[in-house]
Design an enzyme around this catalytic site. Structure first.
Site, PDB file in Angstrom:
ATOM      1  N   HIS A 143       0.847  -1.189   0.000  1.00 18.89           N
ATOM      2  CA  HIS A 143       0.000   0.000   0.000  1.00 18.89           C
ATOM      3  C   HIS A 143       0.885   1.242   0.000  1.00 18.89           C
ATOM      4  O   HIS A 143       1.778   1.384   0.840  1.00 18.89           O
ATOM      5  CB  HIS A 143      -0.906   0.012   1.223  1.00 18.89           C
ATOM      6  CG  HIS A 143      -1.789   1.208   1.314  1.00 18.89           C
ATOM      7  ND1 HIS A 143      -2.817   1.465   0.428  1.00 18.89           N
ATOM      8  CD2 HIS A 143      -1.788   2.251   2.182  1.00 18.89           C
ATOM      9  CE1 HIS A 143      -3.411   2.595   0.751  1.00 18.89           C
ATOM     10  NE2 HIS A 143      -2.800   3.096   1.817  1.00 18.89           N
ATOM     11  N   GLY A 158       2.790   5.115   4.408  1.00 24.39           N
ATOM     12  CA  GLY A 158       2.198   5.784   5.567  1.00 24.39           C
ATOM     13  C   GLY A 158       0.748   5.372   5.726  1.00 24.39           C
ATOM     14  O   GLY A 158       0.151   4.752   4.839  1.00 24.39           O
ATOM     15  N   LYS A 159       0.168   5.740   6.872  1.00 22.05           N
ATOM     16  CA  LYS A 159      -1.220   5.388   7.145  1.00 22.05           C
ATOM     17  C   LYS A 159      -2.162   6.056   6.146  1.00 22.05           C
ATOM     18  O   LYS A 159      -1.847   7.087   5.560  1.00 22.05           O
ATOM     19  CB  LYS A 159      -1.596   5.800   8.571  1.00 22.05           C
ATOM     20  CG  LYS A 159      -0.889   5.012   9.660  1.00 22.05           C
ATOM     21  CD  LYS A 159      -1.367   5.458  11.038  1.00 22.05           C
ATOM     22  CE  LYS A 159      -0.681   4.657  12.136  1.00 22.05           C
ATOM     23  NZ  LYS A 159      -1.134   5.085  13.487  1.00 22.05           N
ATOM     24  N   SER A 160      -3.325   5.452   5.978  1.00 19.93           N
ATOM     25  CA  SER A 160      -4.345   6.024   5.105  1.00 19.93           C
ATOM     26  C   SER A 160      -4.741   7.411   5.604  1.00 19.93           C
ATOM     27  O   SER A 160      -4.973   7.608   6.801  1.00 19.93           O
ATOM     28  CB  SER A 160      -5.570   5.102   5.078  1.00 19.93           C
ATOM     29  OG  SER A 160      -6.577   5.627   4.246  1.00 19.93           O
ATOM     30  N   GLY A 161      -4.773   8.370   4.691  1.00 25.49           N
ATOM     31  CA  GLY A 161      -5.167   9.729   5.033  1.00 25.49           C
ATOM     32  C   GLY A 161      -4.028  10.632   5.452  1.00 25.49           C
ATOM     33  O   GLY A 161      -4.254  11.806   5.757  1.00 25.49           O
ATOM     34  N   VAL A 162      -2.772  10.124   5.457  1.00 25.20           N
ATOM     35  CA  VAL A 162      -1.646  10.953   5.895  1.00 25.20           C
ATOM     36  C   VAL A 162      -1.227  11.947   4.815  1.00 25.20           C
ATOM     37  O   VAL A 162      -0.502  12.915   5.111  1.00 25.20           O
ATOM     38  CB  VAL A 162      -0.455  10.054   6.296  1.00 25.20           C
ATOM     39  CG1 VAL A 162       0.265   9.506   5.075  1.00 25.20           C
ATOM     40  CG2 VAL A 162       0.508  10.803   7.213  1.00 25.20           C
ATOM     41  N   GLY A 163      -1.664  11.736   3.571  1.00 30.68           N
ATOM     42  CA  GLY A 163      -1.360  12.703   2.510  1.00 30.68           C
ATOM     43  C   GLY A 163      -0.446  12.194   1.420  1.00 30.68           C
ATOM     44  O   GLY A 163       0.168  12.991   0.708  1.00 30.68           O
ATOM     45  N   LYS A 164      -0.379  10.881   1.234  1.00 35.79           N
ATOM     46  CA  LYS A 164       0.512  10.319   0.204  1.00 35.79           C
ATOM     47  C   LYS A 164       0.092  10.742  -1.194  1.00 35.79           C
ATOM     48  O   LYS A 164       0.915  11.221  -1.989  1.00 35.79           O
ATOM     49  CB  LYS A 164       0.523   8.783   0.306  1.00 35.79           C
ATOM     50  CG  LYS A 164       1.012   8.237   1.638  1.00 35.79           C
ATOM     51  CD  LYS A 164       1.069   6.733   1.645  1.00 35.79           C
ATOM     52  CE  LYS A 164      -0.292   6.094   1.476  1.00 35.79           C
ATOM     53  NZ  LYS A 164      -1.219   6.368   2.593  1.00 35.79           N
ATOM     54  N   SER A 165      -1.188  10.556  -1.508  1.00 37.01           N
ATOM     55  CA  SER A 165      -1.660  10.867  -2.860  1.00 37.01           C
ATOM     56  C   SER A 165      -1.611  12.369  -3.137  1.00 37.01           C
ATOM     57  O   SER A 165      -1.276  12.801  -4.243  1.00 37.01           O
ATOM     58  CB  SER A 165      -3.086  10.341  -3.064  1.00 37.01           C
ATOM     59  OG  SER A 165      -3.115   8.928  -3.012  1.00 37.01           O
ATOM     60  N   GLU A 207      -6.558   8.279  -6.721  1.00 30.99           N
ATOM     61  CA  GLU A 207      -7.722   8.660  -5.927  1.00 30.99           C
ATOM     62  C   GLU A 207      -7.357   9.819  -5.001  1.00 30.99           C
ATOM     63  O   GLU A 207      -6.406   9.722  -4.229  1.00 30.99           O
ATOM     64  CB  GLU A 207      -8.219   7.479  -5.080  1.00 30.99           C
ATOM     65  CG  GLU A 207      -9.398   7.855  -4.196  1.00 30.99           C
ATOM     66  CD  GLU A 207      -9.695   6.815  -3.127  1.00 30.99           C
ATOM     67  OE1 GLU A 207     -10.540   7.109  -2.254  1.00 30.99           O
ATOM     68  OE2 GLU A 207      -9.065   5.741  -3.147  1.00 30.99           O
TER      69      GLU A 207
END
EC number: 2.7.11.-
Length: 321
Positions: A143, A158-165, A207
């Protein structure tokens, strides 16, 4: 980690560059190939079957073809009887040389795909070896977001929602290229190289919460994406907390193991006001310098040690006593 196999039908139908045509043994197209090495059975055809690699793809080049076509019908019958006593996954004749009828008969009877290619033996082996290496490489799913920044393949985790995308989106707007978003397929092509790619379904898509699914190639152009990239750096984005220590010198050189390969790892704290895309760009440029043998943290540490040592010497010199 998985070690996938590949069907003979995949090689026949999905790789036009091989120029393969099926002559016999259609019912064996579901045979599985589980190793990337191929075998040229020249020595075995003479009767020496010790250490015969029968579980590999059998390639009949000019030499093998010249040998079996020069034998008498009685000799060829014995050669075929010995050769087809082993379990074989498939046989390929190169240079467009036609197999003897007895080979076609045995392949049809035993369900061994018999194929022919007009490609030369050397070129064919080069092509199919690359195909098998890619198809059979150990792989895993991770992921994150894989992006190319200044030529360096960076896996953002990183965790979901941390700002990767969102970080990747701004980097794309700056001229860098997306490889995969959300799920990255990672393959080990050698003992020290990992290649990251994306599934055909998700390729070139990203996304973004609040916007939904975006086609990056359509929005930013073909130059904003690529299909695969060597992974050279992992940047793990973490929410800033006061009780957590983050590296401030760059001397630690931590790594993360993926498929048995150690990849340099940087942990970057995220909080309002920090420009993460600029940090990622700087990390990419610093990684390029490290590949060239320049390590700013080590160089600074050496200078600092020399400075402190020089100060100690001056304080202890006779003229200062």
């Amino acid at each position: 980690m998985s070690m996938p196999g590949i069907n003979v039908s995949n090689i026949l139908n999905e790789h036009e560059e091989l120029g393969l045509r099926l002559l016999a043994g259609e019912k064996g197209l579901t045979n599985r190939i589980n190793m990337s090495e191929i075998n040229r059975p020249g020595l075995s055809l003479t009767g020496f079957y010790e250490s015969f690699a029968h579980d590999r793809i059998q390639i009949f080049g000019k030499g093998e073809w010249a040998y079996i076509t020069s034998r008498s019908p009685e000799d060829l019958k014995q050669i075929a009887a010995d050769f087809f006593s082993f379990h074989l996954n498939c046989i390929i004749f190169t240079h467009g040389n036609p197999p003897p009828p007895i080979f076609q008969e045995n392949c049809e009877r035993l369900g061994i795909p018999l194929m022919i290619s007009d490609v030369s033996t050397h070129k064919f082996i080069t092509l199919i070896s690359g195909i098998l290496d890619r198809s059979l490489a150990p792989r895993t799913m991770r992921h994150g977001v894989l992006i190319e920044v200044f030529g360096i393949g960076i896996l953002l985790s990183g965790k979901s929602g941390v700002g990767k995308s969102e970080t990747a989106l701004e980097l794309i707007e700056r001229g860098h290229r997306l490889v995969a978003d959300d799920m990255v397929e990672i393959r080990r092509l050698s003992e020290s190289y990992l290649i990251g790619t994306c599934s055909d379904l998700l390729r070139h898509h990203m996304e973004i919460r609040g916007l939904g699914i975006l086609n990056i190639k359509d929005i930013f152009g073909i130059g904003s994406v690529r299909d695969h990239k060597l992974i050279e750096l992992i940047i793990h984005l973490e929410e800033w907390t006061e009780d957590k220590d983050f590296d401030r010198t760059g001397l630690e050189n931590p790594t993360e193991e993926l498929l048995g390969v150690q990849i340099p790892l940087i942990r970057v704290p995220v909080r309002p006001g920090r420009n993460i895309p600029i940090i990622v760009e700087t990390a990419a440029m610093n990684q390029r310098l490290r590949k060239l043998g320049k390590n700013a943290a080590q160089e600074f540490n050496q200078k600092l040690s020399q400075y402190l040592q020089q100060g100690k010497v001056e304080r202890n010199s006779p003229q200062n006593q």
